[in-house]
Design a protein around this motif. Structure first.
Motif, PDB file in Angstrom:
ATOM      1  N   PHE A  12      54.768  25.755  97.637  1.00 26.12           N
ATOM      2  CA  PHE A  12      55.916  26.430  97.276  1.00 26.12           C
ATOM      3  C   PHE A  12      56.832  26.585  98.032  1.00 26.12           C
ATOM      4  N   ALA A  13      58.246  26.834  97.737  1.00 31.55           N
ATOM      5  CA  ALA A  13      59.083  26.653  98.685  1.00 31.55           C
ATOM      6  C   ALA A  13      60.438  27.864  98.043  1.00 31.55           C
ATOM      7  N   PHE A  14      61.063  28.225  98.841  1.00 29.42           N
ATOM      8  CA  PHE A  14      62.484  29.085  98.522  1.00 29.42           C
ATOM      9  C   PHE A  14      63.523  28.111  97.924  1.00 29.42           C
ATOM     10  N   LYS A  28      59.886  17.475 107.189  1.00 33.51           N
ATOM     11  CA  LYS A  28      59.927  18.897 107.224  1.00 33.51           C
ATOM     12  C   LYS A  28      61.230  19.844 107.058  1.00 33.51           C
ATOM     13  N   LEU A  62      58.941  26.019 104.024  1.00 32.87           N
ATOM     14  CA  LEU A  62      59.572  26.529 105.025  1.00 32.87           C
ATOM     15  C   LEU A  62      59.796  27.857 104.993  1.00 32.87           C
ATOM     16  N   THR A  76      55.032  29.696 101.639  1.00 31.43           N
ATOM     17  CA  THR A  76      56.310  28.777 101.215  1.00 31.43           C
ATOM     18  C   THR A  76      56.288  27.630 102.449  1.00 31.43           C
ATOM     19  N   GLU A 131      61.762  19.900 103.423  1.00 34.63           N
ATOM     20  CA  GLU A 131      60.565  20.585 102.988  1.00 34.63           C
ATOM     21  C   GLU A 131      60.001  19.838 101.731  1.00 34.63           C
TER      22      GLU A 131
END
Lengths: 245, 638
Positions: free
Chosen positions: B34-36, A167, B54, B52, A170
């Motif tokens: 999706f992710a930043f 996690k 996180l 996203t 990510e």
């Protein structure tokens, strides 16, 4: 005085010692802190005068136990390195079969010349002070453990599952990519390296102290595995669940 | 309201990216998700994303960060964040903006976190109204599907253009400096945005069957319903995924990373989670939330009740990340609260909306995570496992503690741990810690000698109120190591003996050889202004003991005291409190005459990291000294 360290190998591929040989720039810093007196993979010399013993490989024969006990007697600190030594590793796959059959498969007609017994981690034979899990262990965790020992500290190895690191990194969850992952019950500390690379966790670091195995199996089945295959997921690395010395 | 064509918007983003003094991040695709991440071109932006993996919290409270660097020859230094590059976050959804507003209050309360706040203050938030809602999103139920403040710029997709709502001067300046062809929005644009926001507010895949305002009160009524929590957490993997992806979770751990020289290194802060098995475990092995059910319950209470009581908000924004990440599918707050509501109807519990509590948020000093350096001036072994260390701060300052407060002691490369100060504040130049060899930090401290250095942060927490106790009779009840924090008050009282009434000390340990401060304590028998009784649980044959044998409570009937005039001050192992308090109460000691000092795992010492939390209380901040009347209704306390 620098502590004297020695490396030993039992049933395994020596891939963990190779990780140390491959430390590259850090190896010089490491050698500034310890004196290596025995390391078959990289040097000819050998001495039985050592403080820290690093042991790779699992114990798969009764007669290997004597050698382990001898190492335990000589060393003040024993460190198991790599899955075979820390949890029994993939050698423990044979534990699901009859030992005579195993010998026949491997040695054929000469089977009677060889001994074997269910593969086990080092701590099934002698007490172990520290563990560097992984198949192979990572260089980073090896250094973490060595630094901890040099500072007189019990190395902190996570008792939470790989999901935590996954996690933080990510990652897209392996289950969402259609993979069947045992990360939710596998001890973290690898920085979820396999999932970071787009695959899944096989469980090479063994399970956390109190894994919820039933829930993990149910999750595997929910995502489409048969019950037998779900149980099979536990066999690759979790084949030894015996007591520690 | 402004409008910008999509082409000009891309130009705007690209000119931000071209400015090397800015760190421009935005929502990008990552596999199917999706992710930043850092933007290299506006083309990478996916403002049509659902959620996203996180939240953007990671830019202010990163997964891992260095808090402090150290060098054994020059001490500890906070890692300077002066050179922090302003981060421009492109594409935050309204619920994530709301979550940042929650985090701002949390990281500012009482003592402000410099790392979080300096990153936050230099950032720019460019939000975007939700275009695709994730299956697990329930932001509309939490009032967070749209937002009218908290952003610098807010985008709404109007087909071939973006409507841009300017939320701050910072946003206006950014738009002025980096964009071209910004037009004033027309009435129809404003109306379109209004309509879109309305649509989002009405849209949800997940819905509470009741008003979410009932959550705090409903939780309050379900705390004791053990089987409810056990049933819901049966499949919990204790993997922490639900809290690690949460935009309002802020628990952390702190670890030392020495480099190979062993002389220098970094102290790192990393995300932690209250769902993880060892989160509330202390080095003696005691785990204050040792079941899946208690940890699972704690998460819901922290979000739905404890933070509500402290800040007046339910700290959930409805992003749905926890429910989509939970493999056994037990982390969905909507399901849990709907089950709870159904159950409350079934068993006939009346639930009223919570009244917003009277919030008194104090903001104060900035936290300095770097310890001061102190020298061990004296080391006195007391028992096989306990040693007394007398310390002096190298900068010549006084510790300035109150009796009962604690300090965080650092050992280079090994870590930091909390210890109650055992000396009285009347002792000015130096202070004393009595330390039991138990974990890594304590074992290492035991190898240090006079002249060696350690780090000190603190004093922290609420100590004993020595003023309040003036004129009162005092009954000290100490079990084992519990004598350590009590001694700071006990010696203070002896140094100001005329200010207090009777002073009685009851002290027990397991065996005679475990008696701490032996000479000092036994010499009390010669004083006629102190009544002293001691006991051991057992006396092995090879040891000598001429006093009472039995647990500490066996001493209570041996002293005659006036419960109305007496204040009992109690400290000992966790198991001891229940029995001592029961016996004190049977002697008619009023609840508010019982004062306890509690032990928990503490990492930060300033009410942020979450490890020492007992229900809504932080032991490090609200304690470690508590009046029993204030905690008797708090289930996790004793």
């Amino acid at each position: 005085m620098k502590p004297k360290v020695a490396f030993f190998d039992f049933a395994g591929c020596e891939g963990d010692q190779l990780q140390i040989a491959n430390l590259e720039e850090e190896i010089l810093d490491l050698l500034g802190q310890v004196e290596v007196v025995s390391f078959r993979e990289v040097m000819k010399e050998h001495s039985d005068d050592y403080d820290i013993a690093f042991i790779e490989g699992s114990c798969t024969r009764l007669q290997d136990e004597e050698r382990l006990k001898e190492i335990r007697k000589n060393a003040s600190v024993v460190v198991a390195i790599g899955s075979c030594a820390t949890i029994g590793g993939i050698n423990s796959l044979k534990n699901y079969q009859n030992m005579d059959d195993v010998k026949k498969i491997v040695y054929g007609e000469k089977a009677s010349l060889f001994d074997t017994y269910p593969a086990r981690p080092i701590d099934a034979v002698i007490p172990v002070d520290a563990y560097v899990h992984g198949c192979p262990m990572t260089k980073a965790e090896f250094l973490h453990v060595v630094k901890s020992l040099l500072l007189g500290k019990k190395p902190e190895i996570p008792n939470y599952p790989v999901c935590v690191e996954c996690k933080k990194n990510e990652n897209v969850c392996a289950f969402e990519r259609g993979e069947f992952c045992v990360g939710p019950i596998t001890r973290a500390g690898c920085d979820s390296c396999c999932v970071n690379e787009g695959t899944k966790c096989w469980g090479c670091r063994g399970m956390v102290d109190n894994p919820n195995e039933n829930s993990q199996k149910e999750v595997l089945v929910k995502y489409g595995l048969s019950v037998d295959d779900a149980i099979g997921k536990f066999k690759l690395y979790f084949g030894w669940q015996g007591k520690k010395k | 309201m402004h409008v910008l064509s999509k082409e000009d918007f891309s130009e705007f983003i690209n000119s931000l990216i071209a400015d090397n003094s800015l760190n421009v991040v935005g929502v990008k695709s990552k596999g199917e998700k999706f992710a930043f991440g850092p933007l290299e071109s506006a083309n990478q932006l996916r403002l049509d994303y659902d959620v996203t993996i996180l939240p953007p919290k990671k830019y202010f409270f990163p997964q891992r960060e260095t808090l402090v660097t150290y060098n054994v020859s020059s001490g500890y230094k906070s890692k300077s964040l002066e050179d922090v590059k302003p981060t421009i976050i492109v594409g935050a959804h309204p619920y994530d903006i709301m979550a940042l507003l929650h985090m701002d209050e949390i990281f500012r309360e009482t003592k402000s976190d410099p790392n979080y706040l300096s990153r936050r203050n230099s950032s720019v938030i460019i939000g975007v109204n939700i275009q695709n809602m994730s299956e697990s999103c329930f932001a509309s139920s939490m009032g967070c599907a749209t937002i009218d403040y908290g952003y610098d710029l807010m985008l709404t997709d109007l087909g071939d253009k973006y409507a841009i709502d300017v939320g701050s001067h910072k946003g206006a300046d950014l738009l002025n400096k980096y964009s071209k062809n910004v037009k004033k929005g027309l009435a129809r644009d404003i109306q379109s945005v209004g309509k879109k926001k309305q649509e989002i507010m009405n849209k949800t895949h997940q819905k509470f069957g009741f008003s979410s305002e009932l959550i705090p009160e409903m939780l309050g009524k379900f705390y004791e319903k053990t089987s409810f929590w056990e049933d819901h957490s049966e499949e919990c993997l204790s993997c922490g995924s639900c809290v690690l992806v949460c935009p309002t979770c802020y628990c952390f751990d702190v670890i030392d990373n020495p480099d190979l020289s062993l002389k220098t290194g970094e102290r790192e802060r990393t995300w932690d989670g209250c769902l993880l098995e060892d989160f509330a475990k202390i080095s003696s092995g005691e785990n204050f939330r040792n079941t899946k059910a208690t940890r699972y319950r704690h998460r819901y209470f922290k979000k739905g009740k404890y933070l509500f009581d402290r800040f007046g908000f339910v700290s959930c924004v409805g992003c749905g990340r926890c429910s989509s990440t939970c493999l056994p599918d037990i982390a969905n707050p909507v399901n849990l609260f709907n089950d709870m509501y159904d159950e409350s109807l079934k068993i006939g519990i009346q639930i009223d909306p919570a009244t917003i509590p009277d919030i008194k948020i104090k903001t104060g000093n900035t936290i300095d995570y770097a310890p001061k350096i102190a020298t061990i001036v004296k080391k006195v072994p007391m028992t096989a496992n306990e040693t007394m260390f007398e310390l002096k701060l190298d900068d010549g300052s006084e510790l300035g503690h109150q009796p009962g407060q604690f300090v965080q002691v650092s050992v280079f490369g090994v870590g930091e741990a909390p210890f109650g100060v055992s000396s009285s504040p009347t002792k000015k130049d130096t202070f004393e810690l009595c330390i039991r060899k138990l974990g890594n930090v304590t074992s290492k401290i035991h190898t240090l000698n006079e002249g060696d250095k350690v780090g000190i942060r603190g004093p922290f927490g609420n100590g004993f109120n020595a003023e309040l106790l003036k004129g009162k009779d005092l009954l000290f009840v100490a079990g084992g190591l519990g004598i350590v924090p009590l001694r700071s008050l006990f010696n203070y009282v002896l140094d100001n003996r005329n200010d207090y009434g009777r002073v009685i000390l009851l002290y027990g340990c397991k065996e005679p050889r475990e008696l701490l401060f032996g000479d000092e304590i036994l010499s009390l028998e010669d004083r006629d202004d102190v009544e002293f009784k001691s006991t051991v649980d057992r006396c092995p044959e090879n040891e000598v003991w001429n006093s009472n044998v039995g647990v500490i409570t066996t001493l209570i009937p041996q002293v005659d005291f006036d419960p109305q005039k007496t204040y009992a001050v109690v400290c000992g192992p966790p198991i001891m409190y229940k029995f001592v308090i029961r016996d004190l109460k049977s002697h008619n000691v009023p609840d508010d005459h019982i004062i306890v000092s509690l032990e928990r795992r503490m990492k930060c010492g300033v009410g942020k990291c979450g490890h020492c939390q007992i229900n809504q209380l932080y032991v490090c901040k609200d304690g470690p000294v508590f009046n029993y009347s204030k905690i008797k209704g708090i289930p996790e306390a004793l």
